[in-house]
Design an enzyme around this catalytic site. Structure first.
Site, mmCIF file in Angstrom:
data_model
loop_
_atom_site.group_PDB
_atom_site.id
_atom_site.type_symbol
_atom_site.label_atom_id
_atom_site.label_comp_id
_atom_site.label_asym_id
_atom_site.label_seq_id
_atom_site.Cartn_x
_atom_site.Cartn_y
_atom_site.Cartn_z
ATOM 1 N N ARG A 242 -62.284 -1.280 -22.680
ATOM 2 C CA ARG A 242 -61.505 -2.081 -22.056
ATOM 3 C C ARG A 242 -61.516 -2.078 -20.502
ATOM 4 O O ARG A 242 -61.849 -1.004 -19.886
ATOM 5 C CB ARG A 242 -60.112 -1.589 -22.480
ATOM 6 N N LYS A 267 -54.286 3.397 -25.519
ATOM 7 C CA LYS A 267 -53.796 2.123 -26.335
ATOM 8 C C LYS A 267 -53.466 2.915 -27.672
ATOM 9 O O LYS A 267 -52.637 2.652 -28.444
ATOM 10 C CB LYS A 267 -54.570 0.962 -26.392
ATOM 11 N N HIS A 331 -62.331 -8.561 -20.084
ATOM 12 C CA HIS A 331 -62.199 -8.082 -21.347
ATOM 13 C C HIS A 331 -62.913 -8.703 -22.312
ATOM 14 O O HIS A 331 -63.183 -8.350 -23.532
ATOM 15 C CB HIS A 331 -60.678 -8.515 -21.875
ATOM 16 N N ARG A 334 -65.911 -7.203 -24.893
ATOM 17 C CA ARG A 334 -65.815 -6.606 -25.941
ATOM 18 C C ARG A 334 -66.173 -7.711 -26.924
ATOM 19 O O ARG A 334 -66.925 -7.219 -27.931
ATOM 20 C CB ARG A 334 -64.380 -6.110 -25.919
ATOM 21 N N HIS A 358 -61.586 1.045 -31.881
ATOM 22 C CA HIS A 358 -60.557 0.456 -32.784
ATOM 23 C C HIS A 358 -60.401 1.487 -34.019
ATOM 24 O O HIS A 358 -61.105 2.237 -34.287
ATOM 25 C CB HIS A 358 -61.013 -0.672 -33.509
ATOM 26 N N TYR A 368 -59.500 9.520 -37.474
ATOM 27 C CA TYR A 368 -60.477 8.906 -36.775
ATOM 28 C C TYR A 368 -60.841 10.203 -35.762
ATOM 29 O O TYR A 368 -59.830 10.754 -35.221
ATOM 30 C CB TYR A 368 -59.755 7.867 -36.049
#
Length: 404
Positions: A242, A267, A331, A334, A358, A368
């Protein structure tokens, strides 16, 4: 005998104050200075008390009588009108001290440290510009759905529907905070479901055609501007993080010997690892000679104590002749990587999604973590960097069949 307006007006002050009686406890007290004060005399629980109704002529005879009658009704119901007035003043003071703006700023102060700086600045600016002027002074407990609708429709009327939805969301967050802190009974934004049109989903501009991407990479090499900004432009497609994560990158988070960049993703509230291809390491080593003595990899133009401006990369892209709304944006790298890695280089979706930081559903239920598929991601990132080099050189690129 009841008073008349003429009697009150003609009453002249004397050496001492005196009273002119109306009826049922109401009288006007004429002070030696000429002031004429309305008073109400009553008894409550055996004690004689008095209540002031204001000054004549600001409060007329008929208005004073209405106040007296209201006070007598309270007495008939066993309520002391003097205490009732004090209680109302306290309640109003509490409402005033819990205005929407006060609660909103308290909410912002509590949660802003957990947000990215750019996200926090957008929220407070939105509240200050589009919400506080109309709701700021209102007691948060008295705000209704209609009040909020007026605010968001005013924003919508400017043609900024997305901002209207975001403002409604922020108002709802403040109202829910007011509920849990005991300043409001409910969040009325739920009543506005469907009150605003659904905004069209807009994607970041991205050059997903290999030939167009190759032309862009060549334009970056020809960029005439700051070496720091040019390096950021060169690194952005290689790491496809990002934009805020790139511009605020800190040297302490890089291990150039291992070819790794580790940082915390605001985020998703997770740690992330970016394997660095040899090309990315070379760019960073060259830049280290210039900015390695400071905290930020890409320091600002005015001071090294702050990172590069969040507008710097997009401004550079526009200087190169590209439209950041329709062609490519910071951006957008990505989307470029996600598309081409899957369609041209046949990389597995879960590998790409992990590299994009993500949150990927895991059938095994494991959390994760930043090292998931690390070996595969290292291979993919080097494959990607080599592919970009070939695009930039103008080589003819063929789709790879099977798993790369």
């Amino acid at each position: 005998m009841a008073l008349t307006n003429i009697e009150i007006r003609n009453a002249k002050p004397g050496d001492k104050s005196f009273r002119l009686w109306d009826a049922r406890g109401l009288y006007i007290e004429v002070s030696s200075g000429g002031g004429k004060w309305w008073r109400f005399k009553y008894r409550f629980e055996g004690k004689e008390k008095r209540l002031s109704f204001g000054v004549f002529p600001d409060v007329s005879l008929s208005e004073a009588r209405e106040k007296r009658d209201a006070a007598r009704k309270l007495l008939a119901n066993g309520v002391d009108p003097g205490k009732d007035r004090k209680d109302q003043k306290v309640a109003k003071a509490e409402l005033a001290s819990n205005s929407f703006e006060l609660v909103a700023r308290e909410w912002f102060t509590k949660f802003a440290p957990t947000w990215a700086d750019t996200h926090a600045s957008k929220i407070i600016r939105r509240l200050e510009t589009d919400v506080f002027p109309w709701l700021g002074n209102r007691p948060v407990a008295e705000i209704k759905a209609r009040d909020i609708l007026d605010v968001v429709r005013r924003i919508e009327g400017r043609g900024t529907l997305d901002t209207a939805h975001r403002a409604k969301q922020n108002i709802g967050q403040v109202m829910r905070y007011a509920v849990v802190t005991g300043r409001a009974e409910r969040d009325p934004t739920g009543d506005l479901r469907g009150a605003l049109p659904t905004p069209e989903k807009k994607h970041y501009a991205a050059l997903t055609e290999p030939a167009e991407l190759g032309g862009f990479l060549r334009s970056v090499d020809g960029f005439r501007g700051s070496f720091i900004v040019q390096t950021a432009l060169r690194l952005a497609p290689l790491v496809f993080v990002r934009p805020g994560e790139l511009r605020t990158a800190e040297w302490a988070h890089f291990d150039l010997d291992k070819g790794e960049w580790r940082y915390f993703v605001t985020k998703t509230k997770t740690e992330h690892l970016v394997p660095l291809a040899a090309q990315a390491v070379a760019l960073l080593k060259e830049l280290y000679s210039l900015t390695g003595g400071g905290k930020f990899v890409f320091p600002g133009a005015r001071t090294t104590r702050r990172p590069m401006s969040n507008a710097a990369i997009n401004a550079a892209i526009r200087r190169m002749g590209y439209d950041t709304k329709t062609e490519i944006t910071a951006h957008g790298f990505r989307a470029v990587a996600r598309t081409i890695l899957a369609e041209e280089l046949n990389q597995k979706p879960e590998i790409i999604e992990h590299q994009l930081a993500h949150k990927v559903p895991d059938a095994l239920g494991t959390a994760y973590n930043r090292t998931k598929f690390l070996k595969e991601r290292k291979t993919m990132m080097q494959l990607w960097a080599d592919y970009l080099d070939k695009l930039k050189a103008g080589a003819e690129i063929f789709r790879i069949h099977g798993n790369a």
